[in-house]
Write a protein that holds these residues in place. Structure first.
Motif, short mmCIF file in Angstrom:
data_model
loop_
_atom_site.label_atom_id
_atom_site.label_comp_id
_atom_site.label_asym_id
_atom_site.label_seq_id
_atom_site.Cartn_x
_atom_site.Cartn_y
_atom_site.Cartn_z
N PHE A 16 0.71 -1.03 -0.04
CA PHE A 16 0.05 0.09 0.03
C PHE A 16 0.69 1.17 0.18
O PHE A 16 0.54 2.15 -0.90
CB PHE A 16 -0.91 -0.10 1.10
CG PHE A 16 -1.83 -1.27 1.21
CD1 PHE A 16 -2.38 -1.86 0.31
CD2 PHE A 16 -1.52 -2.11 2.44
CE1 PHE A 16 -3.06 -2.84 0.40
CE2 PHE A 16 -2.02 -3.22 2.53
CZ PHE A 16 -3.15 -3.77 1.60
N GLY A 32 -5.08 2.57 -5.40
CA GLY A 32 -4.23 1.55 -4.87
C GLY A 32 -4.73 1.66 -3.44
O GLY A 32 -5.51 0.78 -3.08
N GLN A 33 -3.72 2.17 -2.47
CA GLN A 33 -4.21 2.14 -0.92
C GLN A 33 -5.44 2.38 -0.61
O GLN A 33 -6.26 3.38 -1.21
CB GLN A 33 -3.05 2.90 -0.24
CG GLN A 33 -2.93 2.95 0.93
CD GLN A 33 -2.09 3.75 2.04
OE1 GLN A 33 -1.84 4.67 1.26
NE2 GLN A 33 -1.34 3.42 2.87
N GLY A 34 -6.18 1.80 0.15
CA GLY A 34 -7.62 2.08 0.57
C GLY A 34 -7.53 3.08 1.36
O GLY A 34 -7.66 2.82 2.65
N TYR A 121 -5.15 -10.35 4.22
CA TYR A 121 -4.41 -8.72 4.62
C TYR A 121 -3.17 -8.83 4.84
O TYR A 121 -2.72 -9.88 5.82
CB TYR A 121 -5.49 -8.21 5.51
CG TYR A 121 -5.12 -6.73 5.81
CD1 TYR A 121 -5.14 -5.75 4.68
CD2 TYR A 121 -4.56 -6.46 7.15
CE1 TYR A 121 -4.72 -4.46 4.70
CE2 TYR A 121 -4.34 -5.02 7.09
CZ TYR A 121 -4.36 -4.04 6.19
OH TYR A 121 -3.87 -2.82 6.49
N ASN A 170 -10.98 -8.26 2.28
CA ASN A 170 -10.12 -7.53 1.45
C ASN A 170 -8.99 -8.56 1.09
O ASN A 170 -8.25 -9.20 1.82
CB ASN A 170 -9.36 -6.59 2.35
CG ASN A 170 -8.21 -5.55 1.67
OD1 ASN A 170 -8.13 -5.31 0.48
ND2 ASN A 170 -7.72 -4.84 2.47
N TYR A 201 -14.89 -4.09 7.54
CA TYR A 201 -15.64 -3.54 6.38
C TYR A 201 -17.18 -3.86 6.84
O TYR A 201 -18.06 -4.16 6.03
CB TYR A 201 -15.42 -3.86 5.13
CG TYR A 201 -13.94 -3.70 5.05
CD1 TYR A 201 -13.82 -2.30 4.38
CD2 TYR A 201 -12.76 -4.48 4.91
CE1 TYR A 201 -12.65 -1.97 4.04
CE2 TYR A 201 -11.52 -4.07 4.37
CZ TYR A 201 -11.36 -2.70 4.08
OH TYR A 201 -10.21 -2.34 4.01
N LYS A 232 -12.76 2.57 8.64
CA LYS A 232 -13.67 2.30 7.59
C LYS A 232 -14.98 2.90 7.85
O LYS A 232 -15.51 3.20 6.73
CB LYS A 232 -13.50 0.90 7.58
CG LYS A 232 -12.29 0.09 7.49
CD LYS A 232 -11.44 0.42 6.39
CE LYS A 232 -10.11 0.20 6.74
NZ LYS A 232 -9.02 0.67 5.72
N PHE A 317 -13.29 -2.11 -2.63
CA PHE A 317 -12.47 -2.68 -3.54
C PHE A 317 -12.98 -3.39 -4.55
O PHE A 317 -14.10 -4.14 -4.16
CB PHE A 317 -11.32 -3.64 -2.74
CG PHE A 317 -10.57 -2.75 -1.62
CD1 PHE A 317 -9.80 -1.85 -1.73
CD2 PHE A 317 -10.72 -3.40 -0.29
CE1 PHE A 317 -9.15 -1.21 -1.12
CE2 PHE A 317 -10.12 -2.66 0.82
CZ PHE A 317 -9.29 -1.70 0.42
N ARG A 363 -6.37 -5.03 -7.94
CA ARG A 363 -7.50 -4.28 -6.97
C ARG A 363 -7.50 -2.77 -7.21
O ARG A 363 -6.47 -2.19 -7.09
CB ARG A 363 -7.21 -4.78 -5.70
CG ARG A 363 -8.38 -4.21 -4.41
CD ARG A 363 -7.75 -4.37 -3.19
NE ARG A 363 -7.08 -2.98 -2.88
CZ ARG A 363 -6.74 -2.64 -1.58
NH1 ARG A 363 -6.67 -3.53 -0.35
NH2 ARG A 363 -6.14 -1.42 -1.20
N1 GLN Z 1 -6.20 -1.37 4.37
C1 GLN Z 1 -5.68 -0.38 3.51
C2 GLN Z 1 -5.60 -1.28 2.36
O1 GLN Z 1 -6.08 -2.53 2.23
C3 GLN Z 1 -4.30 -0.01 3.65
C4 GLN Z 1 -4.03 0.18 5.11
C5 GLN Z 1 -2.37 0.56 4.97
O2 GLN Z 1 -1.65 1.12 4.23
N2 GLN Z 1 -1.83 -0.09 6.32
O3 GLN Z 1 -5.51 -0.82 1.20
#
Ligand code: GLN
Ligand code: PMP
Length: 390
Positions: A16, A32-34, A121, A170, A201, A232, A317, A363
């Motif tokens: 990320f 990219g990063q969530g 994750y 995720n 989530y 979230k 995502f 993603r």
């Molecule tokens: N959870 C976020 C993701 O999936 C990223 C969190 C992080 O960067 N530590 O993109």
């Protein structure tokens, strides 16, 4: 000099962070990063600002400020009909990441096996290894991401201490079915195991059937550690406020881990998250409907461009198979091309595996302003057009 810890020294910086850095370097749109590209609700931020000025700003209680622990317990009742004692069964953490670390360090040790479901994750594997336990992998595979019953059964042994379940998941955007959850519950009971349930989530589920915590299944109330995140639920990822719900005999050792990891979390943020959790149902409904609209906005155009877009049942995502586009490269190379040439950052799905996984999936994160999503789609379309000509 002597080597530093081999688990962390051998790791890459998270995918990320890497993709966000690349996005900045190439002035790309960062899918990219969530994280959302708007700040969370103004009223919640106002409560945090007021609490910061009014104080106190000294260490809050180790388990969390009472109003937030009460709000977490109330949420458990309101959404899942779980009766939770806020004093003995709820603890506030600095994000779900800390909650995961606390739970893993408190529950497992060398000799134990922990079942991890891939794609996973990224922090799960390193935390399990750092705890000295042995990871045992089970994969859900695209496009259905169905839980393979026989493989899961085989993964459970007399050494299994816990399973780590991310639901909604995720990066697959899968929501585990009731039958799958029942299977996991049955196996946990049969093998006397715990379930660490990462449910960050929980309020981002798009079907009519809402999120069901594994904790609500018969026999699972005292075996589950349920983890949530304000990041979230309130689009405030930078605040890093998480919360754990677990039976007192589990929460106790988890709190012992917490006391030496962070000990506590900023009090003003805790008070503001308490206010947020107490919001009316319509807050939660609109979070879901706004994200659902964004899912629609991005999915069809990606499909029209030739990506094989997989269903997204929850999270923010969407995963896509890029193999129909005919590129002769893996997902890491494809994401590198996207960020450099198309100006759009995504995340390669292979980053979510501890073993060999698929190499043609990526993603996209869609919790972004509509105009940003449209601009990203435009850039992708243009890039694909150029690729077709050359
Ligand atoms: N959870 C976020 C993701 O999936 C990223 C969190 C992080 O960067 N530590 O993109
Ligand atoms: N679990 C999952 C599945 C996630 O996607 C994330 C990233 N937000 C986390 C845990 C970490 O959450 P937090 O930012 O609250 O530590």
């Amino acid at each position: 000099m002597k080597p530093t810890n081999s688990i962390f020294s051998g790791l890459e910086t998270t995918v990320f962070e890497r993709m966000s850095r690349l996005a900045m370097e190439h002035k790309a749109i960062n899918l990219g990063q969530g994280f959302p590209d708007v700040d969370g609700p103004q009223d919640i931020r106002q409560v945090a600002a007021d609490a910061l000025m009014e104080g106190p700003n000294q260490y809050p209680p180790m388990l969390g400020v009472p109003t937030l622990r009460q709000a977490v317990a109330d949420n458990n009742k309101r959404f899942y009909d779980l009766d939770v004692n806020w004093q003995t069964e709820v603890m506030v953490t600095s994000g779900a990441t800390e909650a995961l670390a606390d739970s893993i360090f408190a529950l497992v040790e060398p000799g134990d096996e922990v079942i991890l479901i891939e794609p996973l994750y990224d922090c799960y594997l390193s935390l399990v290894k750092r705890a000295g336990a042995t990871p045992v992998f089970v994969q859900v595979r695209p496009p259905e991401w169905k839980l393979p019953e026989e493989e899961l059964r085989k993964a459970f042994t007399s050494k299994t201490k816990a399973i780590l379940l991310n639901n909604p998941m995720n990066p697959s955007a899968k929501v585990f079915s009731k039958a799958e959850l029942q299977l996991i519950a049955d196996l946990c009971i049969e093998h006397d195991c715990y379930a660490i349930c990462d449910e960050v989530y929980e309020h981002i589920v798009f079907s009519d059937e809402k999120h069901t915590p594994l904790m609500t299944f018969p026999g699972m109330r005292d075996r589950c550690i349920r983890i949530g995140s304000a990041g979230k639920t309130f689009s405030l990822t930078g605040w890093k406020v998480g919360y754990i719900t677990a039976a007192p005999n589990l929460l106790e050792p988890i709190a012992k881990a917490h006391q030496f990891i962070t000990f506590t979390t900023p009090p003003n943020l805790q008070k503001a998250v308490a206010y947020g959790l107490n919001k009316e149902d319509n807050y939660y409904a609109s979070l879901e409907s706004e994200l659902k609209a964004k899912r629609e906005l991005i999915s069809k155009p990606l499909q029209d461009m030739g990506f094989d877009v997989l269903p997204c049942e929850g999270t923010y995502f969407v995963t896509c198979d890029f193999s129909p586009l005919g590129f002769d490269c893996d997902d890491v190379e494809f994401c590198q091309k996207l960020v450099e040439e198309a100006g759009v950052a995504a995340v390669p799905i292979s980053a979510f595996y501890g073993t060999e996984g698929p190499r043609t999936f990526l993603r996209f994160c869609f919790c972004k302003k509509n105009s940003v999503l449209e601009e990203a789609l435009g850039r992708l379309r243009k890039w694909m057009g150029e690729m077709a000509i050359s």
